[in-house]
Design a protein around this motif. Structure first.
Motif, PDB file in Angstrom:
ATOM      1  N   ASN A 188       0.842  -1.187   0.000  1.00  0.00           N
ATOM      2  CA  ASN A 188       0.000   0.000   0.000  1.00  0.00           C
ATOM      3  C   ASN A 188       0.881   1.242   0.000  1.00  0.00           C
ATOM      4  O   ASN A 188       2.081   1.171   0.269  1.00  0.00           O
ATOM      5  CB  ASN A 188      -0.961   0.011   1.199  1.00  0.00           C
ATOM      6  CG  ASN A 188      -0.203  -0.063   2.511  1.00  0.00           C
ATOM      7  OD1 ASN A 188       1.027  -0.029   2.538  1.00  0.00           O
ATOM      8  ND2 ASN A 188      -0.930  -0.170   3.601  1.00  0.00           N
ATOM      9  N   SER A 237      -7.076  -3.305  -2.118  1.00  0.00           N
ATOM     10  CA  SER A 237      -8.519  -3.470  -2.238  1.00  0.00           C
ATOM     11  C   SER A 237      -9.326  -2.272  -1.761  1.00  0.00           C
ATOM     12  O   SER A 237     -10.526  -2.219  -2.013  1.00  0.00           O
ATOM     13  CB  SER A 237      -8.976  -4.703  -1.433  1.00  0.00           C
ATOM     14  OG  SER A 237      -8.617  -4.569  -0.060  1.00  0.00           O
ATOM     15  N   GLN A 238      -8.721  -1.305  -1.075  1.00  0.00           N
ATOM     16  CA  GLN A 238      -9.492  -0.180  -0.561  1.00  0.00           C
ATOM     17  C   GLN A 238      -8.572   1.007  -0.321  1.00  0.00           C
ATOM     18  O   GLN A 238      -7.345   0.857  -0.257  1.00  0.00           O
ATOM     19  CB  GLN A 238     -10.198  -0.544   0.743  1.00  0.00           C
ATOM     20  CG  GLN A 238      -9.268  -0.899   1.890  1.00  0.00           C
ATOM     21  CD  GLN A 238      -9.995  -1.295   3.148  1.00  0.00           C
ATOM     22  OE1 GLN A 238     -11.213  -1.272   3.186  1.00  0.00           O
ATOM     23  NE2 GLN A 238      -9.281  -1.656   4.185  1.00  0.00           N
ATOM     24  N   GLU A 293      -8.250   4.383   2.277  1.00  0.00           N
ATOM     25  CA  GLU A 293      -8.700   4.919   3.553  1.00  0.00           C
ATOM     26  C   GLU A 293      -8.004   6.250   3.811  1.00  0.00           C
ATOM     27  O   GLU A 293      -6.880   6.484   3.362  1.00  0.00           O
ATOM     28  CB  GLU A 293      -8.388   3.958   4.708  1.00  0.00           C
ATOM     29  CG  GLU A 293      -9.120   2.632   4.628  1.00  0.00           C
ATOM     30  CD  GLU A 293      -8.789   1.715   5.782  1.00  0.00           C
ATOM     31  OE1 GLU A 293      -7.848   2.070   6.534  1.00  0.00           O
ATOM     32  OE2 GLU A 293      -9.440   0.673   5.934  1.00  0.00           O
TER      33      GLU A 293
END
Length: 293
Positions: free
Chosen positions: A111, A132-133, A135
């Motif tokens: 990440n 996947s995401q 934040e």
């Protein structure tokens, strides 16, 4: 090297000089010490040559030059890095810019995290993009246009859409788990507008009234239980050429006293509970309190 020293003495009787004794001193390094010294000097010479060769090899591999190191160039206003680079540890910089003719790409196998810290070193804002995401957390979140117009703003008290129109293009529309405040809800051109609450009630409140308008087509209101139209101060007006209540029940009280031809006339009766029903019209009112309400 050997040094020989000889001392001469004079006798009192004859006055003739006579040698007393002879001393020999050995000065310098000789033997195994001399061989060790030569070996140590040779070892130092070998280490010096190896270090020089390694230094030249490192300079060639790292591409050191007068402006910097390889693709990394040192300028008065900062560092300039050409091509792609891998960072194994955190990078601290005040500003990172791309070239004018290319975009800035930051990627990682896990990440990418950007942190903002205050003077005490505490993290005040963070953005993390993972496989996947994505934040992020901060006290305020703001999106502005190129002309410094506020497009979107969010904080702990709520979110604000700066532009005059919020458009939802999803196939299933927008899902709101709580209340929504807006001056207008409008469908896209040539599309239907549907307000639905599958498992709960749908309530529309306004201090000066709710205006439902369909320029082309019908307005359908469907409920599993009751539909309540309530006006605190004022009238409930149904302004239309024809108002139809096809499933309104017909009352049994009263009979038609004056019917014309094959057509029967009815009157609309109201129960004490507020329910409506039809009753066959007569000379006088046929509504009866004994009607099942």
């Amino acid at each position: 090297m050997m040094v020989r020293e000889q001392y001469v003495t004079t006798t009192e009787e004859s006055g003739v000089l006579s040698p007393v004794s002879e001393y020999i001193y050995m000065i310098g390094i000789y033997g195994w010490r001399k061989r060790c010294l030569y070996l140590f000097v040779l070892l130092l010479l070998i280490i010096l040559v190896v270090n020089l060769a390694l230094t030249i090899w490192i300079l060639r591999v790292m591409w050191f030059n007068a402006e910097g190191m390889g693709y990394l160039q040192v300028h008065e206003d900062g560092l300039r890095l050409e091509g792609e680079s891998d960072f194994l540890f955190p990078v601290y910089a005040q500003e990172i810019d791309s070239r004018e003719d290319s975009a800035l790409l930051i990627q990682s196998s896990e990440n990418v995290t950007l942190n903002a810290r205050n003077a005490n070193g505490d993290v005040t804002g963070s953005v993390s993009v993972g496989p996947s995401q994505a934040e992020g957390f901060s006290e305020h979140f703001n999106i502005s246009s190129n002309h410094d117009e506020n497009l979107f703003y969010a904080d702990g008290n709520g979110a604000v859409v700066g532009k005059g129109k919020l458009r939802v293009t999803g196939a299933e529309g927008a899902l709101f788990e709580h209340s929504v405040r807006t001056p207008m809800v409008k469908a896209v051109l040539n599309k239907e507008l549907k307000l639905e609450s599958p498992t709960r009630s749908l309530s529309m409140d306004a201090p000066k009234g709710v205006h439902v308008k369909a320029l082309a087509g019908n307005v359908d209101v469907t409920a599993h239980f009751d539909i309540l139209l309530h006006s605190a101060e004022g009238l409930l007006i149904l302004d239309a050429e024809t108002v139809r209540l096809p499933k309104l029940p017909v009352g049994e009280a009263g009979t038609s006293g004056d019917s014309q031809g094959m057509y029967n006339m009815y009157e609309v009766c109201v129960c004490p509970s507020g329910k409506l029903f039809f009753s066959t019209a007569g000379v006088s009112s046929t509504c009866s309190e004994s009607q099942d309400c």
